[in-house]
Structure formats: structure tokens, C-alpha cells
Scaffold this motif. Structure first.
Motif, PDB file in Angstrom:
ATOM      1  N   CYS A   1       0.848  -1.197   0.000  1.00 35.59           N
ATOM      2  CA  CYS A   1       0.000   0.000   0.000  1.00 35.59           C
ATOM      3  C   CYS A   1       0.884   1.248   0.000  1.00 35.59           C
ATOM      4  CB  CYS A   1      -0.905   0.034   1.227  1.00 35.59           C
ATOM      5  SG  CYS A   1      -2.040  -1.360   1.349  1.00 35.59           S
ATOM      6  N   ILE A   2       0.680   2.129  -0.961  1.00 34.56           N
ATOM      7  CA  ILE A   2       1.451   3.374  -1.022  1.00 34.56           C
ATOM      8  C   ILE A   2       0.524   4.560  -1.279  1.00 34.56           C
ATOM      9  CG2 ILE A   2       3.604   2.288  -1.777  1.00 34.56           C
ATOM     10  CD1 ILE A   2       2.987   3.182  -4.632  1.00 34.56           C
ATOM     11  N   THR A   3       0.964   5.746  -0.874  1.00 29.74           N
ATOM     12  CA  THR A   3       0.163   6.947  -1.094  1.00 29.74           C
ATOM     13  C   THR A   3       0.281   7.389  -2.559  1.00 29.74           C
ATOM     14  OG1 THR A   3       1.983   8.448  -0.590  1.00 29.74           O
ATOM     15  CG2 THR A   3       0.568   7.757   1.255  1.00 29.74           C
ATOM     16  N   TYR A   4      -0.644   8.259  -2.954  1.00 31.95           N
ATOM     17  CA  TYR A   4      -0.580   8.838  -4.307  1.00 31.95           C
ATOM     18  C   TYR A   4       0.774   9.517  -4.568  1.00 31.95           C
ATOM     19  CZ  TYR A   4      -1.225  12.457  -7.860  1.00 31.95           C
ATOM     20  OH  TYR A   4      -1.042  13.292  -8.930  1.00 31.95           O
ATOM     21  N   PRO A   5       1.273  10.386  -3.649  1.00 31.42           N
ATOM     22  CA  PRO A   5       2.578  10.999  -3.925  1.00 31.42           C
ATOM     23  C   PRO A   5       3.710   9.981  -4.067  1.00 31.42           C
ATOM     24  CG  PRO A   5       1.451  12.182  -2.175  1.00 31.42           C
ATOM     25  CD  PRO A   5       0.666  10.932  -2.428  1.00 31.42           C
ATOM     26  N   GLU A   6       3.663   8.901  -3.292  1.00 34.80           N
ATOM     27  CA  GLU A   6       4.702   7.864  -3.409  1.00 34.80           C
ATOM     28  C   GLU A   6       4.633   7.185  -4.770  1.00 34.80           C
ATOM     29  OE1 GLU A   6       5.239   6.493   1.271  1.00 34.80           O
ATOM     30  OE2 GLU A   6       3.618   5.623   0.083  1.00 34.80           O
ATOM     31  N   ALA A   7       3.409   6.901  -5.231  1.00 38.52           N
ATOM     32  CA  ALA A   7       3.245   6.255  -6.544  1.00 38.52           C
ATOM     33  C   ALA A   7       3.716   7.175  -7.670  1.00 38.52           C
ATOM     34  CB  ALA A   7       1.775   5.876  -6.750  1.00 38.52           C
ATOM     35  N   LEU A   8       3.331   8.448  -7.575  1.00 38.18           N
ATOM     36  CA  LEU A   8       3.762   9.411  -8.589  1.00 38.18           C
ATOM     37  C   LEU A   8       5.272   9.614  -8.529  1.00 38.18           C
ATOM     38  CD1 LEU A   8       2.975  11.343 -10.862  1.00 38.18           C
ATOM     39  CD2 LEU A   8       2.422  13.072  -9.138  1.00 38.18           C
ATOM     40  N   GLY A   9       5.813   9.576  -7.320  1.00 39.81           N
ATOM     41  CA  GLY A   9       7.261   9.710  -7.140  1.00 39.81           C
ATOM     42  C   GLY A   9       8.041   8.619  -7.860  1.00 39.81           C
ATOM     43  N   GLU A  10       7.517   7.394  -7.806  1.00 42.19           N
ATOM     44  CA  GLU A  10       8.160   6.289  -8.532  1.00 42.19           C
ATOM     45  C   GLU A  10       8.181   6.563 -10.034  1.00 42.19           C
ATOM     46  OE1 GLU A  10       9.821   3.495  -7.405  1.00 42.19           O
ATOM     47  OE2 GLU A  10       9.662   4.696  -5.575  1.00 42.19           O
TER      48      GLU A  10
END
Length: 428
Positions: free
Chosen positions: A86-95
Motif C-alpha cells: 500500500c502506497i500513497t498517491y505521492p509515493e506512486a507518482l514519485g516512482e
């Protein structure tokens, strides 16, 4: 061998950023599902694109959740119990930003418009970017996402909860910095500290493009090397003469996009031509004409943006009667900026201002704010007969139908569900 399709579930998929990222994964042929509390035109669009709107988490490889989702959310708890990543939206976009040459547009105001202008300049000059944006564009078939074939990625880098500290930008654009999101930051110094950390995430050899007219930005970048834009520069007059969207703030947004173009070696004249073809975006001074009225939808919800938008409205519609319907966004913001809102309501260049019920932002409110502020208190503090409170949309709609005459301008403003009122008014 072809890569396996991933199954990704979004909690809070109806958010403007979340929905754009969901569309990115769809474009990669992943299987996307998602949940949202309230059905909207964004969720309708996602369903048409092939997203299943559901709360059921089944055979999922990854869960992406909105920054607004709390740890006690039932879906999030279930996913974690099942051992799903489970990851946050900013973490996913960061990837995602690690895979591209990332142009990150940041600042308190103007992110969506500057991102849209930047993206269109790149598209019209053959740079074919991927774009994840906080508004919908006609040029993207009324979507907030575009898949490009190049290595360029244009994103909005939101400062709320330090989301932008997850990103890996190659170009940082700073439009302006002002006190906002005080439920998280408490004061401007903490905001500037977050932006300071953000600028340190710039890639080696990367570029900062900053608004030289903004005192907080100059304070932030005192000892840093950066490129700048300013309404006092000679480019401002040239940009202003071709821009179709009104307001000095939009000239500033366009100058930021122009500076990105120059950094990417796009010819100035080609960039300005692209800017001249920008016609605006969803909920950003979006004009709709009914048989009787000119109705404008705008997302502004901060005192500064509120006033600048109405100044632009008056500039465009000099002699017309203007009625503004404003929905304050979040009790905490309204309480924190009570005096600032009262001041801008007093000087707003409109004939009538109606303040609707404050939009309650789930998970971001506190008892003190909710107990101490409401739209009636705001109107009373302004102490001017042209400023009134009217909590219910139905009453406001009736007021507009009964009092606004043919050819007049009605501005429907706010970041909450007031967009539903705009939709209703434009149907008649």
C-alpha cells in the motif's frame, strides 16, 4: 516474454490527481479498480475508460491511496491485513518521476494552469510529453491525463503534507508561495522549510524556474542559482497581447511556461504561438453561456486567488453586472484566513456576493474551526448589503433565476461540491 499485467486498486480514485494516475496505469494495460465516496463526472469518465468502481479488493498487487485517506479506512486496513503493498498517491507518482525527465510545477496558486500551458507548448513543438495534471483539458479529450511517447513528464507537485518531497524533478517551476494548508503547516516558515527541502530534490544539473515577483520565493532562493520570470520583464507584454485567458496571474503562469520552453530549447516565437492557442481548462475561469447568462466556473478557494479571479472577471466584463457565488473550502482554512476573507470580500469588484455553506473536507477539520466559523459570520463581518450568506444551493439557484437578468455574469467559485451548482445553472 511480455510483462504481466498488474492489478492496482485506488482508494479515493475520484480525486483529480488520483484519477489521472489511474489513467496512466490504464494506458500501461494494467487492470485498474477504485473506490470513491461520491459518484462524479470524474468517476463516470473512469468507468467509461474501463475502471471498475468498487470497494472490493480482490487479487490486487498494489493499493494506491489518497493523502486524504486515514489509517482506519476499512479498505486500507483490509489490504494491509492481506499483505498487499500500500502506497500513497505521492509515493506512486514519485516512482513514476524516476522513469522520466520530470517537469514539476509547484506553488500555492497556478499549478494546474501553468502545467496545462507547459504541456501544450511541448505538445505543439513535438516533444510529446506524458502529462498528469489537476484539471481536465479539451486538448486531452476532456481528460486530466495524456500519454506521450517521449521521456518528458509534466506533473503538478502539490505541497500539501509535503507530497512534493516524493518527487524527483529535473525542472522545478515555482509560481508563488503563500500561507495555505495551515491545518498541516501551521505557519509560513514551515511552508518555506518544506519548499527548501523540495528544491534539494532537484536532479544534478537540473533547473529551478522561479517567479521573481514573489517575495517568499526570493527569500527561499536567496543563495541559489535559478532562472526567473517576472511581469516586469519584456516578455510579459508580448505574452499578454496574445493570451486568451484573462488576468495578470495568467500572464505570470504563461511566463513560467515560456521559461520552461526556453530551457528545453524551444524557440520563443513557437512557444508564444502555442500560448496564444490556449483556451483555458476545467474549473479555471471556464466560461459557459446559457440563453440568458454568462456563467463562469472557477476553482479558486484561497483569499488571494478569489480576489485575483474577480479582478480578472471585472477586466473582461467591464460594464456587466457580476454576481459571485463563493463556497469557502474547509472550515480550518476559513477560520485561519477569516480576516483575509473578510478583507477581500469587502473590495471584490462584484455587484453581489453570495457565500454558500462551507465545504467540509473529510479528515482535515477540527472542532474549534467548525464551532467558530460559518458563512453567516463571514457575511456579518463584511457588513455590506451586497455580501450575503445563503447556505443551500437550491436557495442560491432560485435567487439566480429570480434576480439575474439576461446578459449578466454569474461566477460560481470554490474547490468543493459547488461545481454541482454550476452544472445545474448551465442546464437551464
Amino acid at each position: 516474454m511480455p510483462s504481466m499485467k498488474k492489478k492496482i486498486h485506488f482508494i479515493g480514485i475520484g480525486g483529480i490527481g488520483m484519477s489521472a494516475l489511474a489513467r496512466y496505469f490504464l494506458s500501461e494495460d494494467d487492470v485498474v479498480t477504485g473506490s470513491e465516496l461520491v459518484k462524479s463526472e470524474i468517476t463516470d469518465g473512469l468507468e467509461k475508460a474501463g475502471v471498475l468502481i468498487t470497494k472490493k479488493i480482490k487479487d490486487v498487487d498494489l493499493v494506491v491511496y489518497s493523502n486524504a485517506i486515514r489509517d482506519n479506512n476499512s479498505e486500507l486496513k483490509k489490504a494491509r491485513k492481506l499483505g498487499i503493498k500500500c502506497i500513497t498517491y505521492p509515493e506512486a507518482l514519485g516512482e513514476l518521476t524516476k522513469k522520466y525527465f520530470t517537469i514539476a510545477i509547484s506553488g500555492t496558486h497556478g499549478k494546474s494552469t501553468t502545467s496545462a500551458m507547459t504541456a501544450l507548448i511541448l505538445i505543439k513543438n513535438g516533444l510529446d510529453p506524458t502529462v498528469i495534471i489537476g484539471t481536465k483539458l479539451k486538448e486531452f479529450n476532456d481528460s486530466n491525463f495524456r500519454k506521450g511517447k517521449s521521456n518528458y513528464l509534466v506533473i503538478e507537485a502539490d505541497e500539501y503534507k509535503e507530497a512534493f518531497l516524493n518527487y524527483n524533478p529535473d525542472i522545478i517551476v515555482l509560481t508563488n508561495i503563500e500561507a495555505d494548508h495551515l491545518d498541516y503547516y501551521k505557519n509560513i516558515d514551515n511552508i518555506l522549510n518544506a519548499f527548501e527541502k523540495y528544491t534539494k530534490r532537484l536532479s544534478k544539473g537540473g533547473t529551478i524556474i522561479a517567479n521573481k515577483d514573489d517575495s517568499n520565493i526570493l527569500r527561499l532562493l536567496k543563495n541559489k542559482k535559478f532562472k526567473s520570470f517576472s511581469l516586469k520583464n519584456k516578455d510579459a507584454k508580448e505574452v499578454s497581447s496574445v493570451l486568451k485567458v484573462p488576468g495578470e496571474y495568467n500572464v505570470s503562469n504563461a511566463l513560467a511556461a515560456l521559461e520552461v520552453a526556453k530551457t528545453l530549447k524551444i524557440k520563443k516565437l513557437d512557444a508564444i504561438k502555442a500560448l496564444s492557442e490556449y483556451h483555458g481548462s476545467w474549473r479555471r475561469f471556464e466560461i459557459f453561456k446559457t440563453k440568458d447568462l454568462i456563467i463562469i466556473s472557477d476553482y479558486a478557494h484561497h483569499p488571494t486567488a478569489f480576489l485575483k479571479t474577480l479582478i480578472a472577471t471585472r477586466e473582461k466584463f467591464k460594464n456587466k453586472k457580476i454576481t459571485c457565488i463563493f463556497q469557502p473550502h474547509q472550515y480550518h482554512r476559513t477560520y485561519s484566513f477569516f480576516n483575509e476573507f473578510v478583507n477581500v470580500f469587502r473590495v471584490a469588484p462584484v455587484d453581489q456576493l453570495i457565500i454558500s455553506k462551507i465545504y467540509d473536507v473529510a479528515g482535515r477539520e477540527d472542532k474549534k474551526s467548525k464551532a467558530n466559523v460559518n458563512s453567516a459570520k463571514l457575511a456579518k463581518a463584511v457588513n455590506n448589503p451586497r455580501v450575503v450568506s445563503m447556505e443551500k444551493f437550491e436557495d442560491i439557484k432560485k435567487y439566480v433565476y429570480d434576480n439575474c437578468k439576461k446578459g449578466e455574469v454569474v461566477v460560481v467559485m470554490g474547490a468543493g461540491d459547488i461545481y454541482n451548482l454550476f452544472s445545474d445553472l448551465t442546464k437551464k
